[in-house]
Design a protein around this motif. Structure first.
Motif, mmCIF file in Angstrom:
data_model
loop_
_atom_site.group_PDB
_atom_site.id
_atom_site.type_symbol
_atom_site.label_atom_id
_atom_site.label_comp_id
_atom_site.label_asym_id
_atom_site.label_seq_id
_atom_site.Cartn_x
_atom_site.Cartn_y
_atom_site.Cartn_z
ATOM 1 N N ILE A 342 -3.012 65.814 107.592
ATOM 2 C CA ILE A 342 -3.504 67.153 107.921
ATOM 3 C C ILE A 342 -5.019 67.145 108.119
ATOM 4 O O ILE A 342 -5.560 67.746 109.061
ATOM 5 N N LYS A 343 -5.718 66.418 107.236
ATOM 6 C CA LYS A 343 -7.180 66.433 107.289
ATOM 7 C C LYS A 343 -7.728 65.637 108.475
ATOM 8 O O LYS A 343 -8.601 66.109 109.204
ATOM 9 N N TYR A 344 -7.215 64.423 108.658
ATOM 10 C CA TYR A 344 -7.808 63.528 109.655
ATOM 11 C C TYR A 344 -7.086 63.571 110.999
ATOM 12 O O TYR A 344 -7.590 63.015 111.977
ATOM 13 N N LEU A 378 -7.509 48.706 110.097
ATOM 14 C CA LEU A 378 -6.174 48.825 109.503
ATOM 15 C C LEU A 378 -5.962 47.909 108.297
ATOM 16 O O LEU A 378 -5.394 48.347 107.290
ATOM 17 N N PRO A 379 -6.364 46.619 108.334
ATOM 18 C CA PRO A 379 -6.077 45.754 107.168
ATOM 19 C C PRO A 379 -6.780 46.174 105.889
ATOM 20 O O PRO A 379 -6.372 45.768 104.806
ATOM 21 N N ARG A 380 -7.838 46.986 105.991
ATOM 22 C CA ARG A 380 -8.637 47.300 104.806
ATOM 23 C C ARG A 380 -8.466 48.742 104.336
ATOM 24 O O ARG A 380 -9.173 49.183 103.423
ATOM 25 N N LEU A 381 -7.544 49.466 104.908
ATOM 26 C CA LEU A 381 -7.424 50.887 104.568
ATOM 27 C C LEU A 381 -7.006 51.116 103.123
ATOM 28 O O LEU A 381 -7.314 52.169 102.546
ATOM 29 N N THR A 382 -6.267 50.187 102.527
ATOM 30 C CA THR A 382 -5.792 50.387 101.154
ATOM 31 C C THR A 382 -6.774 49.876 100.103
ATOM 32 O O THR A 382 -6.468 49.914 98.911
ATOM 33 N N ARG A 384 -10.045 50.059 97.706
ATOM 34 C CA ARG A 384 -10.698 51.171 97.020
ATOM 35 C C ARG A 384 -12.004 51.534 97.723
ATOM 36 O O ARG A 384 -12.827 50.661 98.015
ATOM 37 N N PHE A 385 -12.156 52.821 97.974
ATOM 38 C CA PHE A 385 -13.378 53.400 98.531
ATOM 39 C C PHE A 385 -13.691 52.913 99.946
ATOM 40 O O PHE A 385 -14.812 53.110 100.421
ATOM 41 N N TYR A 386 -12.712 52.287 100.598
ATOM 42 C CA TYR A 386 -12.969 51.884 101.978
ATOM 43 C C TYR A 386 -12.679 53.054 102.911
ATOM 44 O O TYR A 386 -11.613 53.675 102.836
ATOM 45 N N ARG A 387 -13.632 53.358 103.794
ATOM 46 C CA ARG A 387 -13.480 54.450 104.754
ATOM 47 C C ARG A 387 -13.957 53.969 106.112
ATOM 48 O O ARG A 387 -15.067 53.429 106.218
ATOM 49 N N PRO A 388 -13.178 54.158 107.177
ATOM 50 C CA PRO A 388 -13.668 53.807 108.512
ATOM 51 C C PRO A 388 -14.922 54.578 108.894
ATOM 52 O O PRO A 388 -15.814 54.051 109.545
ATOM 53 N N GLY A 397 -13.619 65.860 102.407
ATOM 54 C CA GLY A 397 -13.304 65.961 100.982
ATOM 55 C C GLY A 397 -12.556 64.764 100.426
ATOM 56 O O GLY A 397 -11.982 64.848 99.341
ATOM 57 N N GLY A 398 -12.561 63.634 101.131
ATOM 58 C CA GLY A 398 -11.847 62.450 100.658
ATOM 59 C C GLY A 398 -12.638 61.672 99.623
ATOM 60 O O GLY A 398 -13.871 61.729 99.584
ATOM 61 N N THR A 399 -11.920 60.960 98.769
ATOM 62 C CA THR A 399 -12.548 60.138 97.736
ATOM 63 C C THR A 399 -12.476 58.645 98.046
ATOM 64 O O THR A 399 -13.120 57.844 97.355
ATOM 65 N N GLY A 400 -11.687 58.247 99.035
ATOM 66 C CA GLY A 400 -11.542 56.826 99.333
ATOM 67 C C GLY A 400 -10.551 56.111 98.452
ATOM 68 O O GLY A 400 -10.466 54.880 98.483
ATOM 69 N N LEU A 401 -9.780 56.863 97.649
ATOM 70 C CA LEU A 401 -8.825 56.244 96.728
ATOM 71 C C LEU A 401 -7.379 56.604 97.053
ATOM 72 O O LEU A 401 -6.467 56.097 96.398
#
Length: 449
Positions: A342-344, A378-382, A384-388, A397-401
């Motif tokens: 919904i957000k992105y 894509l390989p790094r989306l999971t 912690r705190f990784y954001r494109p 309002g995302g936390t990256g977690l």
């Protein structure tokens, strides 16, 4: 004293040592006496080894262990004979080839997985906890068949050779990461060689995960909270100084401060949730959960956010989809995926949640029609705190977690996460969870005629 009373009860119900009848030949009497001494030596040796292990673990005081050993020794030595020898005299088997009823009773009452070996490392006996922890263990097999840790095997050899207690720690990586501590103790025989070796296993997984959880929480919280805290301090100083009497600036800054405080609150909640999930990562959930009902509740809860952003969320499912898992954690998975869509993906104005049962798993796919994600991210989306896009994520309002939580929940459930995306064509996040195994049908009772 309770430990002493426990051993006293076990000793009083133990099988008494036989006395030699008078009608046997001197050679038979000698053989019978040797057998009796061998059994007594085995019992006392195994008991001493177990008591040494428990004293090392701190589960019993050294004085209580010594008193228990003396009590069992006295009862074993002075108990009268209750049955006669009717069979012909036979030479007793080596003491390590059988386990006395007293030792079996003692093993069954131990709280930790415990295995008794002979001097060659062959399994003689084990308790129910050891059977659960080591499914491959069998009486008569070498301990190496059930325990693949070289550290434990070397400790068994060292205990048999030096007759000194050994303590080793090792880690298991599959199917989940576990840390185990093994305490190895030997009891000496009449010839100086050990007559029995006792191995007690202690699970340190929860303790290690708690230590890692605390360390990770401090590191992550200090890193991620630094920016919003600096912003809050700056706004407070501004409101106390130049903007002290500026009502318009005060309203603007208070709104920003509230957003930053909410972001810190969400960040702490996500960190605590991630720590709790990691703490239980080695325990597979067993509840039966309807994924369709979970998704419907999540969509209803997120409907205000979807209406605010003008996004339509559609649920596509033919019927109930039962999976094995934890309802709260699966709710968090669906919530994170739908909320991210919904957000992105709000540019596409539509999010589709598709649920179906495929083979032995339940598949849930969340698709958005937004701008999509570049292949290199894509390989790094999971992680912690990784954001494109860090600024865009914080603006939303995302936390990256969120996806890190999804990954850890699926690891605990034995599930998988697949991500497909093209720039300008949206993204699809597909979750596969093991389906619930149906209970066997109960046969109908025949009616009496």
């Amino acid at each position: 004293m309770r430990f002493i009373q426990y051993f006293a009860r076990k000793a009083t119900i133990a099988r008494p040592m036989p006395q030699l009848p008078d009608d046997l030949s001197p050679a038979a009497k000698s053989d019978r006496a040797a057998a009796r001494l061998a059994r007594a030596g085995w019992t006392l040796g195994a008991t001493a080894a177990v008591l040494v292990v428990f004293a090392a673990l701190g589960r019993v005081q050294p004085l209580e262990a010594a008193l228990a050993f003396v009590l069992i020794g006295v009862v074993t030595a002075v108990a009268p004979r209750r049955r006669s020898f009717a069979a012909p005299a036979r030479r007793a088997a080596p003491a390590v080839e059988a386990v006395s009823p007293q030792s079996l009773t003692l093993l069954s009452g131990l709280p930790d997985p415990t295995v008794v070996l002979d001097r060659r490392g062959v399994t003689l006996a084990f308790n129910a906890h050891a059977q659960a922890a080591l499914p491959a263990i069998r009486a008569g097999d070498p301990i190496s068949f059930a325990v693949r840790a070289p550290e434990v095997l070397e400790a068994v050899k060292a205990a048999a050779k030096t007759r000194r207690p050994q303590v080793v720690a090792y880690a298991e990586r599959v199917p989940v990461e576990r840390w185990i501590e093994a305490h190895v103790a030997s009891a000496g025989g009449a010839d100086g060689a050990p007559s029995a070796i006792v191995v007690a296993f202690r699970d340190l997984t929860e303790q290690r995960r708690s230590e890692r959880m605390r360390a990770d929480f401090v590191a992550n919280a200090s890193h991620e909270l630094r920016t919003p805290l600096a912003s809050l301090l700056g706004f407070v100083e501004t409101l106390q100084g130049p903007a002290k009497n500026d009502a318009a600036a005060r309203e603007k800054f208070l709104a920003i401060m509230r957003a930053q405080a909410n972001r810190m609150s969400r960040l702490i909640d996500d960190l605590l949730s991630l720590s709790r999930i990691e703490l239980k990562a080695h325990v597979r959930p067993r509840d039966v959960v309807d994924v369709v009902a979970v998704a419907r509740n999540v969509i209803d809860a997120l409907s205000p956010l979807a209406e605010e952003r003008g996004v339509e969320v559609a649920l596509l499912a033919d019927g109930p989809a039962l999976a094995t898992g934890d309802r709260d954690e699966l709710t968090r998975v669906v919530e994170n995926l739908v909320e991210n869509a919904i957000k992105y993906g709000d540019d596409g104005k539509r999010v589709e949640v598709t649920i179906a049962t495929a083979g032995e798993g339940v598949r849930l796919a969340v698709r958005d029609y937004g701008p999509g994600i570049a292949p290199e991210h894509l390989p790094r989306l999971t992680e912690r705190f990784y954001r494109p896009d860090v600024s865009h994520s914080r603006e939303k309002g995302g936390t990256g977690l969120g996806l890190a939580l999804v990954k850890h929940v699926l690891q605990r459930h034995g599930g998988q996460l697949a991500i497909e995306s093209e720039l300008g064509a949206g993204a699809t996040f597909t979750v596969t969870i093991p389906a619930a195994v149906p209970a066997p049908a109960t046969p109908a009772l025949a009616k009496a005629s």
